[in-house]
Design an enzyme around this catalytic site. Structure first.
Site, PDB file in Angstrom:
ATOM      1  N   CYS A  84      46.352  58.982  45.871  1.00 45.90           N
ATOM      2  CA  CYS A  84      46.624  58.426  47.108  1.00 45.90           C
ATOM      3  C   CYS A  84      45.232  57.980  47.639  1.00 45.90           C
ATOM      4  O   CYS A  84      44.591  56.967  46.814  1.00 45.90           O
ATOM      5  CB  CYS A  84      47.137  59.364  48.442  1.00 45.90           C
ATOM      6  SG  CYS A  84      47.705  58.429  49.627  1.00 45.90           S
ATOM      7  N   HIS A 194      52.033  62.075  45.927  1.00 42.67           N
ATOM      8  CA  HIS A 194      51.231  63.488  46.011  1.00 42.67           C
ATOM      9  C   HIS A 194      52.002  64.504  45.190  1.00 42.67           C
ATOM     10  O   HIS A 194      52.623  65.244  45.789  1.00 42.67           O
ATOM     11  CB  HIS A 194      51.119  63.728  47.688  1.00 42.67           C
ATOM     12  CG  HIS A 194      50.484  62.865  48.362  1.00 42.67           C
ATOM     13  ND1 HIS A 194      49.061  63.210  48.755  1.00 42.67           N
ATOM     14  CD2 HIS A 194      50.526  61.675  48.862  1.00 42.67           C
ATOM     15  CE1 HIS A 194      48.714  62.166  49.462  1.00 42.67           C
ATOM     16  NE2 HIS A 194      49.556  61.271  49.631  1.00 42.67           N
ATOM     17  N   GLU A 196      50.304  67.137  44.893  1.00 39.71           N
ATOM     18  CA  GLU A 196      50.002  68.487  45.294  1.00 39.71           C
ATOM     19  C   GLU A 196      51.036  68.911  46.423  1.00 39.71           C
ATOM     20  O   GLU A 196      50.896  69.962  46.875  1.00 39.71           O
ATOM     21  CB  GLU A 196      48.574  68.497  45.741  1.00 39.71           C
ATOM     22  CG  GLU A 196      48.456  67.888  47.098  1.00 39.71           C
ATOM     23  CD  GLU A 196      48.346  66.195  47.210  1.00 39.71           C
ATOM     24  OE1 GLU A 196      48.988  65.631  46.199  1.00 39.71           O
ATOM     25  OE2 GLU A 196      47.941  65.359  48.184  1.00 39.71           O
TER      26      GLU A 196
END
Lengths: 226, 77
Positions: A84, A194, A196
């Site tokens: 991002c 994302h 994560e």
């Protein structure tokens, strides 16, 4: 295997990145003012709003002391993942081709997106199979990938278009539905969604993001065992 | 010396902010509006005007997607 996760003023996803990296190896935060990458085998430039996104997203962070070390690390072949805002920083640093522009819908959008793996042979997707779908959240206002047509043709030929939004999922207007790209050498990778935030099925029902971290571990350990 | 840098999206790159304003104006009764583009304005004092060009390339604009124009202002403090 040790990950270094950068932290800028205005970062907000560095802790999730740290937790995700710790599922496959060791991980430590690296403050933006610190030039020492602490012996990391791979670097994660996390999401957020580094330096308030002033001027353009990533434009100021790109000149931070830690990024100077990351640029040298990348030029020496070190693995660098930008997520991002991290992707925006890597483009501003010219470690990746192209730029991220304001979403075509002009809105900050937060939603789960379906991605397709276009290149499963690379350092960041080798734990995936070709055309595999990954379900990963995206949340950004400036995620419309842009590069000039000649660059895109060359990137496509070299396998640098690594992830794309599945049909109907390209909410930000990225050219060619591009969600993630790597550099020519294949050691620097950026993606807008994302990974994560998708490392445990208890959170959003998908652990597909782990594939990216797992791929990095496989790449680093492969290099070490040679 | 006072300088003004105008930064605008390159021609041919979708400028959704410009499109949104272009659609909003007729809705407010302003007819005959077209080709709206939205950029940034940076004003600054510089000692050495020769530095403006590299400043633009390196930081103020992203030459991949933006054009810039430097203007030196008269009567600067």
């Amino acid at each position: 295997m040790r990950f270094g996760v950068l932290q800028f003023p205005g970062s907000c996803d560095e802790v999730d990145a740290l937790q995700a990296a710790r599922r496959v190896g060791d991980a430590e935060l690296i403050w933006h003012a610190d030039r020492d990458l602490k012996g990391a085998d791979a670097i994660v430039v996390p999401g957020g709003f580094s330096y308030g996104d002033y001027l353009r997203a990533g434009a100021i962070a790109r000149f931070s002391p830690a990024m100077e070390s990351v640029i040298a690390f990348a030029r020496d072949g070190g693995l660098v993942l930008g997520i991002c805002n991290g992707f925006q920083v890597l483009c501003e640093a010219q470690l990746l081709p192209g730029a991220l522009l304001v979403n075509s819908n002009l809105r900050f959008t937060f939603r789960q997106v379906e991605l397709e793996v276009l290149n499963s042979g690379g350092a960041f997707t080798r734990a995936c199979v070709l055309d595999q779908r990954l379900s990963i959240p995206a949340k950004h206002a400036w995620g419309r990938y842009h590069a000039d047509p000649d660059t895109l043709v060359a990137m496509d030929r070299r396998g640098q278009l690594v992830l794309r939004y599945a049909p109907g999922e390209n909410f930000n207007g990225s050219l060619h539905d591009i969600a993630g790209v790597c550099n020519e050498a294949g050691n620097v990778f950026g993606m807008m969604p994302h990974p994560e935030h998708a490392v445990d099925e208890l959170m959003g029902g998908s652990a597909d993001g782990l594939k990216i971290f797992e791929s990095m571990r496989l790449t680093v350990e492969g290099v070490h065992s040679r | 010396m006072r300088a003004r840098v105008l930064i605008r999206p390159k021609a041919g790159i979708l400028d959704p902010q410009g499109v949104a304003v272009e659609r909003a104006l007729p809705a407010l009764g302003f007819a005959g509006v077209g080709n709206v583009h939205i950029g940034r304005l940076v004003e600054l004092d510089v000692e050495d005007a020769a530095q403006l060009e590299p400043m633009c390339r390196k930081l103020l604009a992203n030459p991949l997607v933006e054009d810039y124009e430097v203007e030196l202002l008269d009567g600067s403090a």
